[in-house]
Design a protein around this motif. Structure first.
Motif, PDB file in Angstrom:
ATOM      1  N   GLY A  55       0.821  -1.313  -0.156  1.00 39.69           N
ATOM      2  CA  GLY A  55      -0.002   0.023   0.084  1.00 39.69           C
ATOM      3  C   GLY A  55       0.798   1.321  -0.008  1.00 39.69           C
ATOM      4  O   GLY A  55       0.440   2.424   0.134  1.00 39.69           O
ATOM      5  N   LEU A  56       2.153   1.179   0.147  1.00 33.79           N
ATOM      6  CA  LEU A  56       3.057   2.324   0.044  1.00 33.79           C
ATOM      7  C   LEU A  56       4.249   1.961  -0.806  1.00 33.79           C
ATOM      8  O   LEU A  56       5.126   1.002  -0.329  1.00 33.79           O
ATOM      9  N   VAL A  57       4.752   3.006  -1.706  1.00 30.44           N
ATOM     10  CA  VAL A  57       5.942   2.942  -2.355  1.00 30.44           C
ATOM     11  C   VAL A  57       6.509   4.270  -2.263  1.00 30.44           C
ATOM     12  O   VAL A  57       6.021   5.185  -1.927  1.00 30.44           O
ATOM     13  N   ARG A  58       8.075   4.364  -2.677  1.00 31.80           N
ATOM     14  CA  ARG A  58       8.542   5.266  -2.729  1.00 31.80           C
ATOM     15  C   ARG A  58       8.743   6.042  -4.335  1.00 31.80           C
ATOM     16  O   ARG A  58       9.374   5.046  -5.028  1.00 31.80           O
ATOM     17  N   PHE A  59       8.262   6.970  -4.710  1.00 35.66           N
ATOM     18  CA  PHE A  59       8.395   7.417  -5.973  1.00 35.66           C
ATOM     19  C   PHE A  59       9.235   8.366  -6.449  1.00 35.66           C
ATOM     20  O   PHE A  59       9.442   9.351  -5.359  1.00 35.66           O
ATOM     21  N   ASP A  71       6.930   9.425  -0.743  1.00 36.15           N
ATOM     22  CA  ASP A  71       5.851   8.479  -0.748  1.00 36.15           C
ATOM     23  C   ASP A  71       4.855   8.667  -1.435  1.00 36.15           C
ATOM     24  O   ASP A  71       4.191   9.528  -1.978  1.00 36.15           O
ATOM     25  N   MET A  72       4.174   7.507  -1.814  1.00 37.20           N
ATOM     26  CA  MET A  72       3.036   7.387  -2.846  1.00 37.20           C
ATOM     27  C   MET A  72       2.214   6.196  -2.132  1.00 37.20           C
ATOM     28  O   MET A  72       2.409   5.055  -2.131  1.00 37.20           O
ATOM     29  N   THR A  86      -2.180   8.564  -3.301  1.00 35.61           N
ATOM     30  CA  THR A  86      -1.876  10.011  -2.690  1.00 35.61           C
ATOM     31  C   THR A  86      -0.417  10.252  -2.707  1.00 35.61           C
ATOM     32  O   THR A  86       0.162   9.348  -2.017  1.00 35.61           O
ATOM     33  N   ALA A  87       0.103  11.295  -3.421  1.00 40.67           N
ATOM     34  CA  ALA A  87       1.274  11.411  -3.574  1.00 40.67           C
ATOM     35  C   ALA A  87       1.814  12.304  -2.409  1.00 40.67           C
ATOM     36  O   ALA A  87       1.174  13.361  -2.370  1.00 40.67           O
ATOM     37  N   ARG A  88       2.762  12.009  -1.407  1.00 42.03           N
ATOM     38  CA  ARG A  88       3.054  12.862  -0.309  1.00 42.03           C
ATOM     39  C   ARG A  88       4.468  13.234  -0.495  1.00 42.03           C
ATOM     40  O   ARG A  88       5.383  12.458  -0.777  1.00 42.03           O
ATOM     41  N   SER A  89       4.731  14.696  -0.284  1.00 38.25           N
ATOM     42  CA  SER A  89       5.892  15.204  -0.335  1.00 38.25           C
ATOM     43  C   SER A  89       6.034  16.318   1.156  1.00 38.25           C
ATOM     44  O   SER A  89       5.089  17.264   0.839  1.00 38.25           O
ATOM     45  N   GLY A  90       6.560  16.038   1.886  1.00 42.10           N
ATOM     46  CA  GLY A  90       6.559  16.795   3.014  1.00 42.10           C
ATOM     47  C   GLY A  90       5.289  16.943   3.843  1.00 42.10           C
ATOM     48  O   GLY A  90       4.487  15.593   3.999  1.00 42.10           O
ATOM     49  N   ASP A  91       4.575  17.795   3.982  1.00 44.86           N
ATOM     50  CA  ASP A  91       3.114  17.791   4.471  1.00 44.86           C
ATOM     51  C   ASP A  91       2.112  17.644   3.502  1.00 44.86           C
ATOM     52  O   ASP A  91       0.948  18.108   3.838  1.00 44.86           O
ATOM     53  N   GLU A  92       2.648  18.149   2.327  1.00 35.14           N
ATOM     54  CA  GLU A  92       1.481  18.123   1.179  1.00 35.14           C
ATOM     55  C   GLU A  92       1.147  16.914   0.609  1.00 35.14           C
ATOM     56  O   GLU A  92       1.909  15.821   0.492  1.00 35.14           O
ATOM     57  N   GLY A  93      -0.056  16.626   0.219  1.00 37.65           N
ATOM     58  CA  GLY A  93      -0.555  15.611  -0.441  1.00 37.65           C
ATOM     59  C   GLY A  93      -1.324  15.844  -1.532  1.00 37.65           C
ATOM     60  O   GLY A  93      -2.092  16.635  -1.461  1.00 37.65           O
ATOM     61  N   TRP A  94      -1.275  14.930  -2.692  1.00 38.60           N
ATOM     62  CA  TRP A  94      -2.149  15.300  -3.839  1.00 38.60           C
ATOM     63  C   TRP A  94      -2.679  13.999  -4.277  1.00 38.60           C
ATOM     64  O   TRP A  94      -2.168  12.845  -4.186  1.00 38.60           O
TER      65      TRP A  94
END
Length: 165
Positions: A55-59, A71-72, A86-94
């Motif tokens: 359920g989680l990979v590093r992209f 994190d993805m 959900t693409a996570r970069s720091g506190d942001e999520g797309w």
């Protein structure tokens, strides 16, 4: 050659959603592989490490020099029809969603980014147009490197997306 933007902004329950559609002359299984297998992703956008079943990979985006590994989170995976992450970069999520449907020898890919901030649409929209065109080029056997983001996508498409927002 400046390309014509195809994306649109929909508002659903007060939430802005970026929607871009592409048609690929490929079976749905091939397009699914192009968006879910690290080696195939590398041809047009990036690579991942880790086990998708967790359920989680590093992209890491390989097109953008020096891009960090993020994190993805895989929220939904229904092969070969739907992928929601959900693409996570720091506190942001797309939140990003891909829906695939095969019709008459074509696979229609609908990309959606729910919750997009209207103020960022003028740059994010052209970015996704560029990456999805890279996907189409890679699957057609063309060189995605022939696409020019700075000339054909941004700022060329920014006004379209400002109007959509």
């Amino acid at each position: 050659m400046t390309r014509t933007p195809t994306g649109r902004i929909e508002v659903v329950d007060g939430e802005h959603r970026l929607v871009i559609v592409r048609e690929l002359r490929a079976p749905i299984e091939d397009v699914w592989a192009a968006v879910t297998e690290s080696e195939r992703l590398a041809r047009w956008i990036g690579t991942f490490t880790g086990d998708p079943a967790s359920g989680l990979v590093r992209f890491r985006m390989t097109v953008e020099e020096g891009a960090p590994e993020d994190d993805m989170e895989i929220r939904e995976c229904d092969p070969p029809h739907r992928l929601a992450v959900t693409a996570r970069s720091g506190d942001e999520g797309w939140r990003l969603e891909l829906d695939l449907v095969e019709r008459g020898g074509l696979t229609v890919l609908t990309f959606t980014q729910p919750g997009i901030a209207p103020a960022s649409v003028d740059s994010v929209g052209p970015g996704w147009e560029y990456y999805l065109d890279r996907l189409v080029a890679a699957e057609a056997g063309d060189d995605p490197g022939d696409l020019d983001f700075g000339r054909d996508y941004y700022p060329a498409m920014a006004d379209h997306y400002r109007t959509e927002a």
